[in-house]
Write a protein that holds these residues in place. Structure first.
Motif, PDB file in Angstrom:
ATOM      1  N   GLU A 127       0.827  -1.203   0.000  1.00 16.07           N
ATOM      2  CA  GLU A 127       0.000   0.000   0.000  1.00 16.07           C
ATOM      3  C   GLU A 127       0.862   1.254   0.000  1.00 16.07           C
ATOM      4  N   ALA A 128       1.982   1.198   0.686  1.00 12.73           N
ATOM      5  CA  ALA A 128       2.891   2.346   0.694  1.00 12.73           C
ATOM      6  C   ALA A 128       3.453   2.616  -0.688  1.00 12.73           C
ATOM      7  N   GLU A 129       3.711   1.561  -1.460  1.00  9.02           N
ATOM      8  CA  GLU A 129       4.223   1.751  -2.811  1.00  9.02           C
ATOM      9  C   GLU A 129       3.199   2.480  -3.678  1.00  9.02           C
ATOM     10  N   ARG A 130       1.926   2.165  -3.495  1.00  9.63           N
ATOM     11  CA  ARG A 130       0.889   2.879  -4.243  1.00  9.63           C
ATOM     12  C   ARG A 130       0.854   4.351  -3.850  1.00  9.63           C
ATOM     13  N   LEU A 131       0.985   4.610  -2.561  1.00  8.67           N
ATOM     14  CA  LEU A 131       0.984   5.996  -2.108  1.00  8.67           C
ATOM     15  C   LEU A 131       2.227   6.739  -2.597  1.00  8.67           C
ATOM     16  N   GLU A 132       3.374   6.066  -2.606  1.00  8.66           N
ATOM     17  CA  GLU A 132       4.592   6.710  -3.106  1.00  8.66           C
ATOM     18  C   GLU A 132       4.440   7.102  -4.565  1.00  8.66           C
ATOM     19  N   SER A 133       3.855   6.212  -5.357  1.00  2.48           N
ATOM     20  CA  SER A 133       3.611   6.529  -6.762  1.00  2.48           C
ATOM     21  C   SER A 133       2.632   7.692  -6.883  1.00  2.48           C
TER      22      SER A 133
ATOM     23  N   SER B 216      -6.353  -3.430 -11.735  1.00  3.01           N
ATOM     24  CA  SER B 216      -6.298  -4.156 -10.459  1.00  3.01           C
ATOM     25  C   SER B 216      -5.314  -3.525  -9.503  1.00  3.01           C
ATOM     26  N   GLN B 217      -4.394  -2.699 -10.006  1.00  2.14           N
ATOM     27  CA  GLN B 217      -3.406  -2.088  -9.128  1.00  2.14           C
ATOM     28  C   GLN B 217      -3.740  -0.643  -8.797  1.00  2.14           C
ATOM     29  N   THR B 218      -4.935  -0.154  -9.174  1.00  2.00           N
ATOM     30  CA  THR B 218      -5.336   1.212  -8.858  1.00  2.00           C
ATOM     31  C   THR B 218      -6.107   1.224  -7.547  1.00  2.00           C
TER      32      THR B 218
ATOM     33  N   PRO C  27      -1.991   5.749  -9.588  1.00  2.81           N
ATOM     34  CA  PRO C  27      -0.719   5.189  -9.117  1.00  2.81           C
ATOM     35  C   PRO C  27      -0.431   3.852  -9.779  1.00  2.81           C
ATOM     36  N   GLU C  28       0.848   3.580 -10.005  1.00  3.30           N
ATOM     37  CA  GLU C  28       1.263   2.352 -10.656  1.00  3.30           C
ATOM     38  C   GLU C  28       2.280   1.652  -9.774  1.00  3.30           C
ATOM     39  N   VAL C  29       2.066   0.373  -9.551  1.00  5.59           N
ATOM     40  CA  VAL C  29       2.978  -0.422  -8.732  1.00  5.59           C
ATOM     41  C   VAL C  29       3.806  -1.293  -9.663  1.00  5.59           C
TER      42      VAL C  29
ATOM     43  N   GLY D 171      12.173   1.208  -4.387  1.00  6.36           N
ATOM     44  CA  GLY D 171      13.251   0.632  -3.597  1.00  6.36           C
ATOM     45  C   GLY D 171      12.834  -0.121  -2.360  1.00  6.36           C
ATOM     46  N   ALA D 172      11.531  -0.273  -2.104  1.00  2.00           N
ATOM     47  CA  ALA D 172      11.090  -0.979  -0.901  1.00  2.00           C
ATOM     48  C   ALA D 172      11.105  -2.482  -1.149  1.00  2.00           C
ATOM     49  N   LYS D 173      11.514  -3.221  -0.117  1.00  3.86           N
ATOM     50  CA  LYS D 173      11.503  -4.676  -0.209  1.00  3.86           C
ATOM     51  C   LYS D 173      10.107  -5.180   0.120  1.00  3.86           C
ATOM     52  N   LEU D 174       9.526  -5.971  -0.783  1.00  2.45           N
ATOM     53  CA  LEU D 174       8.158  -6.445  -0.621  1.00  2.45           C
ATOM     54  C   LEU D 174       8.176  -7.783   0.108  1.00  2.45           C
ATOM     55  N   PRO D 175       7.498  -7.885   1.254  1.00  2.00           N
ATOM     56  CA  PRO D 175       7.455  -9.161   1.983  1.00  2.00           C
ATOM     57  C   PRO D 175       6.820 -10.253   1.128  1.00  2.00           C
ATOM     58  N   PRO D 176       7.188 -11.522   1.362  1.00  2.00           N
ATOM     59  CA  PRO D 176       6.669 -12.623   0.524  1.00  2.00           C
ATOM     60  C   PRO D 176       5.150 -12.672   0.479  1.00  2.00           C
TER      61      PRO D 176
END
Length: 561
Positions: A280-286, A383-385, A403-405, A427-432
């Motif tokens: 979710e943070a990656e979407r907000l960063e975008s 699906s990623q919006t 936003p685009e992930v 640059g964020a590491k995505l947990p499994p």
């Protein structure tokens, strides 16, 4: 106050800087220490007076370098002073000692007198805060930093090694900036149990990497090799966050996601705390990167702060043109020119873009009969919006942000999702777990790399770089090529290494990403781009890199295992 003659100050300074060969530097008494302090302050004051009218840019740069180096040593001295206060139990002295020290230098020929009853200060931090006039929290932080980076003590006063030995060595190195070391030490200490060395049980660092070494050791290595402070901070944050996911060191409450209402501190504003998952943070960063981009309609709209006094549905220009009601009848209306509104800050831009989508009045648009505009400009929801950031009905006339992930991972990571190392475009590491959730409905963009990290299967032959090729370049380089640049991928431009007008092709082997400022440096030749071993490299100007070696930005690189 001037307690020492100028000639004596010079003699003391000469003795400090030029000790007699074979002889150790004598211990400073109170008069000498105060004289050295007065001399240093007087020197810096005179230097500041002399340089106030300096117009030579070379001297200004020399002054900047000197001031930075002096600041580094001043930082080390502050932590050393906190260590000495704790080691000498200065907070236990009698009140008369403090009164005397305010007037005269300390006389080390007579021992200090300590309280036999209740002392004036309960801890070294309380004394430090009162004596130098800093907040108690800052004083406590200095005392804690001294224990972590200089020395600890047990109940008998015996000196023990610092808690973070590798960071301590880096902190003492005069060639290193001590500020990032202090920041890192405090960050790691938040995840460590209280130090019990004073109670007789020496506490070792518990926050550890999966290789068994302490996180502080890895952090010291990052600080000593990183090309910039932002790069070091990002890698260290990831190290600490990954280690803190261990159930023994993580706090489940601190990891709970949600939108939390904070206590009201003003009648004019409200504050909220937003805690989200990595995906979710990656979407907000975008989303925020798009809102901060002045070259898009959405970014330009977000730069305009709303008028808090304007009524919904009213025309503000009509009110401005009306005659003020305080003028007498028949008087000519004075035209009042409003001051230009200040451009929104970075934080305000993100908020403006978010509120514009959340508060979009779709029904008022339909009431105007502009149905064609609504349907023709309906945004595509993928699906990623994030559904939360879009109007609840059909499309909008507002320059919406989608936003685009983008996640970078290798083929072996797809085969082993439990241990895969996936990185987002920011640059964020995505947990499994979140990676598996994303892959359920994501579009996969295959990008094949060889052993050297060279991307093999893209190529174009037109001047304008197409979106797929841009994604390929970002999959290879992740960000701007200039070491230390942290510009997000949404704001990058793509430079032809061999210029298009000189026959250069629009293909992967002839493109290098750069932010707006560094792209201008590419074009002007201040920064040279070369292509070597399947990757683009930059050669910085000689004043930034005397070795003139080809370099790449390691800010976006994955951390070594």
């Amino acid at each position: 106050m001037n307690y020492t003659a100028p000639a004596q100050r010079v003699d003391i300074l000469r003795e400090l800087l030029d000790p007699v060969p074979g002889q150790s530097t004598p211990a400073r008494d109170g008069t000498q220490l105060r004289a050295l302090g007065e001399l240093g302050i007087a020197f810096l004051h005179q230097l500041r007076e002399d340089m106030a009218a300096c117009e030579d840019p070379r001297l200004a740069l020399e002054l900047a370098s000197m001031a930075e180096s002096l600041g580094h040593e001043s930082t080390r001295l502050r932590i050393l002073a906190a260590d000495r206060l704790a080691a000498s139990n200065a907070h236990l002295m009698q009140a008369e000692e403090f009164d005397t020290l305010r007037q005269n230098p300390p006389d080390i020929n007579t021992p200090a007198t300590f309280c036999t009853g209740r002392p004036l200060f309960g801890t070294p931090a309380q004394l430090l805060a009162s004596w130098v006039g800093i907040p108690l929290a800052s004083a406590r932080r200095r005392v804690a930093d001294a224990a972590d980076l200089i020395a600890r003590r047990d109940a008998t006063g015996t000196s023990l090694p610092p808690r973070f030995t590798h960071l301590a060595a880096l902190f003492a190195d005069p060639q290193q900036n001590p500020e990032p070391v202090l920041e890192t030490s405090a960050k790691i200490a938040k995840h460590e149990p209280p130090d019990t060395s004073f109670d007789g049980e020496t506490t070792a660092p518990t926050l550890r990497h999966h290789d068994g070494r302490a996180i502080e050791e890895h952090a010291a290595q990052v600080l000593s090799t990183a090309t910039s402070v932002p790069e070091a901070r990002r890698h260290i944050n990831e190290l600490v966050a990954t280690a803190a996911e261990d159930p023994e060191t993580s706090d489940p409450v601190a990891l709970r996601r949600g939108l939390f209402r904070l206590p009201e501190r003003s009648t004019l504003t409200r504050e909220y705390l937003l805690r989200v998952s990595t995906l979710e943070a990656e979407r907000l960063e975008s989303f925020l990167a798009h809102a901060n981009n002045p070259r898009t309609k959405a970014g330009q709209a977000a730069r305009r702060n709303p008028n808090p006094g304007a009524e919904a549905g009213t025309d503000p220009t009509a009110a401005d043109a009306a005659t003020p009601d305080f003028l007498p009848e028949g008087a000519e209306a004075q035209r009042w020119e409003d001051e230009p509104a200040a451009e929104a800050t970075v934080a305000e831009r993100g908020l403006n873009a978010l509120l514009a989508l959340l508060t979009f009045d779709l029904r008022s648009q339909r009431a105007t009969g502009d149905a064609q505009t609504l349907t023709s400009r309906q945004p595509t929801i993928t699906s990623q919006t994030p559904r939360l950031l879009l109007p609840s009905d059909s499309g909008a006339n507002y320059p919406a942000i989608r936003p685009e992930v983008i996640v970078h991972l290798r083929i072996e990571d797809l085969r082993d999702l439990a241990a895969g190392d996936a990185r987002t475009a920011h640059g964020a590491k995505l947990p499994p777990g979140q990676l598996r959730q994303l892959l359920c409905d994501a579009n996969l963009l295959p990008a094949i790399f060889n052993g050297r990290g060279e991307l093999l299967d893209y190529g174009r032959s037109q001047r304008i770089v197409p979106d797929k090729l841009k994604r390929a370049v970002l999959a290879r380089d992740r960000g701007c090529l200039v070491p230390g640049c942290t510009e997000p991928p949404e704001r990058l431009e793509f430079h032809h290494i061999d210029p298009w007008h000189k026959g250069g092709r629009t293909c992967l082997s002839n493109l290098g990403p750069g932010c707006l400022g560094h792209h201008l440096d590419y074009d002007s030749g201040r920064i040279k781009l070369i292509f070597r071993d399947g990757l683009p490299w930059v050669i910085l100007p000689p004043h930034l890199d005397s070795e003139q070696k080809p370099r790449r930005n390691t800010y976006w690189d994955d951390l070594a295992a």
